[in-house]
Design an enzyme around this catalytic site. Structure first.
Site, PDB file in Angstrom:
ATOM      1  N   GLN A 143     -10.808   7.120  -6.689  1.00 23.59           N
ATOM      2  CA  GLN A 143     -11.309   7.887  -5.551  1.00 23.59           C
ATOM      3  C   GLN A 143     -12.563   8.649  -5.971  1.00 23.59           C
ATOM      4  OE1 GLN A 143     -10.525   7.687  -2.478  1.00 23.59           O
ATOM      5  NE2 GLN A 143      -8.481   6.728  -2.432  1.00 23.59           N
TER       6      GLN A 143
ATOM      7  N   CYS B  25     -13.560 -26.549  10.295  1.00 26.90           N
ATOM      8  CA  CYS B  25     -12.245 -25.959  10.045  1.00 26.90           C
ATOM      9  C   CYS B  25     -11.141 -26.949  10.384  1.00 26.90           C
ATOM     10  CB  CYS B  25     -12.083 -24.677  10.865  1.00 26.90           C
ATOM     11  SG  CYS B  25     -10.497 -23.839  10.625  1.00 26.90           S
TER      12      CYS B  25
ATOM     13  N   ASP C 171       0.853  -1.179   0.000  1.00 27.17           N
ATOM     14  CA  ASP C 171       0.000   0.000   0.000  1.00 27.17           C
ATOM     15  C   ASP C 171       0.899   1.243   0.000  1.00 27.17           C
ATOM     16  OD1 ASP C 171      -2.018   1.797   0.231  1.00 27.17           O
ATOM     17  OD2 ASP C 171      -2.722   1.138   2.194  1.00 27.17           O
ATOM     18  N   SER C 172       0.476   2.273  -0.692  1.00 27.32           N
ATOM     19  CA  SER C 172       1.339   3.436  -0.912  1.00 27.32           C
ATOM     20  C   SER C 172       1.477   4.343   0.293  1.00 27.32           C
ATOM     21  CB  SER C 172       0.785   4.257  -2.077  1.00 27.32           C
ATOM     22  OG  SER C 172      -0.458   4.843  -1.713  1.00 27.32           O
ATOM     23  N   GLY C 173       0.587   4.227   1.273  1.00 30.59           N
ATOM     24  CA  GLY C 173       0.592   5.128   2.412  1.00 30.59           C
ATOM     25  C   GLY C 173      -0.516   6.158   2.376  1.00 30.59           C
ATOM     26  N   GLY C 174      -1.397   6.081   1.364  1.00 33.43           N
ATOM     27  CA  GLY C 174      -2.477   7.053   1.244  1.00 33.43           C
ATOM     28  C   GLY C 174      -3.404   7.079   2.436  1.00 33.43           C
ATOM     29  N   PHE C 175      -3.703   5.907   2.984  1.00 29.81           N
ATOM     30  CA  PHE C 175      -4.601   5.865   4.148  1.00 29.81           C
ATOM     31  C   PHE C 175      -3.937   6.533   5.340  1.00 29.81           C
ATOM     32  CE2 PHE C 175      -6.283   3.920   8.009  1.00 29.81           C
ATOM     33  CZ  PHE C 175      -7.640   4.111   7.827  1.00 29.81           C
TER      34      PHE C 175
ATOM     35  N   ASP D 211      -8.124  -6.785   1.078  1.00 29.08           N
ATOM     36  CA  ASP D 211      -7.263  -6.872   2.248  1.00 29.08           C
ATOM     37  C   ASP D 211      -7.994  -6.231   3.413  1.00 29.08           C
ATOM     38  OD1 ASP D 211      -5.761  -4.120   3.297  1.00 29.08           O
ATOM     39  OD2 ASP D 211      -6.579  -3.953   1.271  1.00 29.08           O
TER      40      ASP D 211
ATOM     41  N   GLY E 131     -11.013   4.624  -0.619  1.00 27.55           N
ATOM     42  CA  GLY E 131     -11.907   5.579   0.017  1.00 27.55           C
ATOM     43  C   GLY E 131     -13.226   5.011   0.461  1.00 27.55           C
TER      44      GLY E 131
ATOM     45  N   CYS F  77      -7.825 -25.927  10.824  1.00 32.59           N
ATOM     46  CA  CYS F  77      -6.654 -25.214  11.334  1.00 32.59           C
ATOM     47  C   CYS F  77      -6.209 -25.835  12.659  1.00 32.59           C
ATOM     48  CB  CYS F  77      -6.966 -23.726  11.507  1.00 32.59           C
ATOM     49  SG  CYS F  77      -7.889 -23.335  13.024  1.00 32.59           S
TER      50      CYS F  77
ATOM     51  N   HIS G 234      -6.595 -19.300  12.972  1.00 34.84           N
ATOM     52  CA  HIS G 234      -7.951 -19.742  12.640  1.00 34.84           C
ATOM     53  C   HIS G 234      -8.676 -18.712  11.777  1.00 34.84           C
ATOM     54  CE1 HIS G 234     -12.095 -21.050  12.863  1.00 34.84           C
ATOM     55  NE2 HIS G 234     -12.385 -19.809  13.218  1.00 34.84           N
TER      56      HIS G 234
ATOM     57  N   ASP H 210      -1.880   8.009  -3.362  1.00 27.19           N
ATOM     58  CA  ASP H 210      -3.164   8.703  -3.426  1.00 27.19           C
ATOM     59  C   ASP H 210      -3.472   9.312  -2.078  1.00 27.19           C
ATOM     60  OD1 ASP H 210      -3.670   6.301  -2.022  1.00 27.19           O
ATOM     61  OD2 ASP H 210      -5.788   6.367  -2.562  1.00 27.19           O
TER      62      ASP H 210
ATOM     63  N   CYS I 253      -8.568 -25.528  15.710  1.00 30.33           N
ATOM     64  CA  CYS I 253      -9.780 -26.349  15.684  1.00 30.33           C
ATOM     65  C   CYS I 253      -9.472 -27.838  15.766  1.00 30.33           C
ATOM     66  CB  CYS I 253     -10.573 -26.048  14.413  1.00 30.33           C
ATOM     67  SG  CYS I 253     -11.208 -24.364  14.337  1.00 30.33           S
TER      68      CYS I 253
END
Length: 381
Positions: A196, A311, A99-103, A273, A223, A313, A342, A153, A316
């Protein structure tokens, strides 16, 4: 700086099946294939919290996510490059999206100064000053050896007025063009642009048109999931997804709940994500076929059954609900480790189920069955 164009045949999206707007496919990259629809485990600072890389692989995860902002501060992109790149540094040979860091630009409003060319900000760690521009953002992600690079962005805050959303979108589009110019094209690597425009359809349409004209290897929708609610988010997806090229992957950033994922897949989203499954795992919340359980609740203290019978995992297969409850009540590190494993497994099983349902032509039936399981479970207490 304009870099020479290199044949990018190694990075491509291949659709497999289409059902309405939903679809399955694979993304071929320099570091392996990503099966879509895909959920990417969030490894912000070069690690998926409470998980080893081997454990993440065993959940069925194809791609993990790192974050430019956090990695540029610690340990620095230069240090990661010296260590052989992020794949070697974190022992993850598979695809990595950064991620570019926009958030973070949005969330650090009190620590940053935004201008037409980029953003100057103070580190949340030590207050040191840093500069991030489209060219610097591309350079950092190149040093990290990101398989999928995200354009810089500004994640428009919610709510925003039409004028503020327009100004923010136009800034992100100017940065997107500069990112395309500064990107280092290599076979098997991709650059994604980010749509956006807040909750305004006309701005989303303008953004999608601009990005498509610039031309990217994939298109993200940013966004959203910032407080607007699921209904509004889905309305924006209904409008925006058809505007994006069908031959490129579509990525909904920062989403979300299992129900969000199903609804977005139905609308044609290929990649996701979210920190939700890992964060929930660290706070004793488990996503299961019967709904969401809080393992701190006293009712699990004498429950000898598995967390989720469907499940496979380690949490479980090898432990009871009572034991998981005990781990969290005694603040043992193993509790967050097992429950994170899990939750990631649950999310990956959900994505595998969605892929199978689309290929089989019965997405509606699959979604109904998942929701029926949640309703019949005992997760309310």
């Amino acid at each position: 700086m304009q870099h020479a164009v290199i044949d990018q045949v190694g990075f491509r999206f291949q659709p497999i099946a289409v059902l309405g707007s939903a679809r399955t496919g694979v993304i071929d990259t320099a570091h392996g294939r990503i099966r879509t629809p895909a959920f990417m485990a969030v490894g912000t600072a070069g690690t998926v919290k409470a998980m080893t890389a081997d454990a993440v692989r065993q959940t069925g995860t194809d791609c993990v996510l790192g974050n430019t902002y956090h990695l540029m501060l610690r340990p620095t992109a230069q240090r990661v490059a010296e260590m052989g790149g992020l794949h070697r540094f974190m022992n993850w040979p598979g695809p990595i999206l950064t991620d570019s860091g926009g958030f973070q630009i949005m969330s650090l409003a009190g620590l940053r100064e935004l201008d037409a060319d980029g953003v100057t900000f103070r580190s949340h760690i030590d207050g040191s000053r840093h500069r991030l521009t489209p060219a610097i953002c591309m350079e950092i992600q190149h040093l990290l050896d990101s398989t999928i690079t995200m354009a810089l962005d500004e994640c428009t805050p919610y709510p925003s007025t039409p004028d503020a959303a327009l100004s923010s979108m136009q800034l992100s589009m100017r940065w997107a063009a500069r990112c395309k110019d500064a990107f280092y094209p290599r076979a098997g690597y991709g650059l994604f642009g980010i749509v956006q425009g807040s909750t305004y359809p006309d701005l989303r349409a303008q953004s999608a048109e601009i990005l498509t004209k610039i031309g990217f290897d994939g298109y993200a929708i940013g966004g959203l999931a910032v407080g607007e609610g699921q209904a509004t988010m889905l309305d924006i997806l209904d409008f925006t997804v058809p505007l994006l090229p069908k031959d490129r992957p579509r990525y909904l950033m920062g989403v979300g709940t299992p129900d969000d994922l199903m609804e977005a897949v139905r609308r044609g989203i290929d990649m996701f994500d979210c920190v939700m499954p890992t964060r929930a795992g660290r706070t004793a919340r488990a996503f299961t076929s019967g709904g969401i359980y809080n393992l701190r609740n006293a009712r699990f203290g004498a429950d000898s059954g598995p967390l989720d019978q469907s499940c496979q995992c380690p949490a479980c297969l090898n432990h009871s609900r009572a034991y998981l409850h005990h781990l969290f009540r005694t603040n043992e590190i193993l509790g967050p480790m097992l429950l994170t494993w899990h939750n990631l497994t649950y999310y990956q099983n959900l994505m595998a189920g969605l892929r199978h349902a689309i290929n089989a032509g019965d997405l509606t039936g699959f979604m109904h069955g998942v929701r029926a399981g949640w309703q019949s479970g005992d997760s309310a207490s």
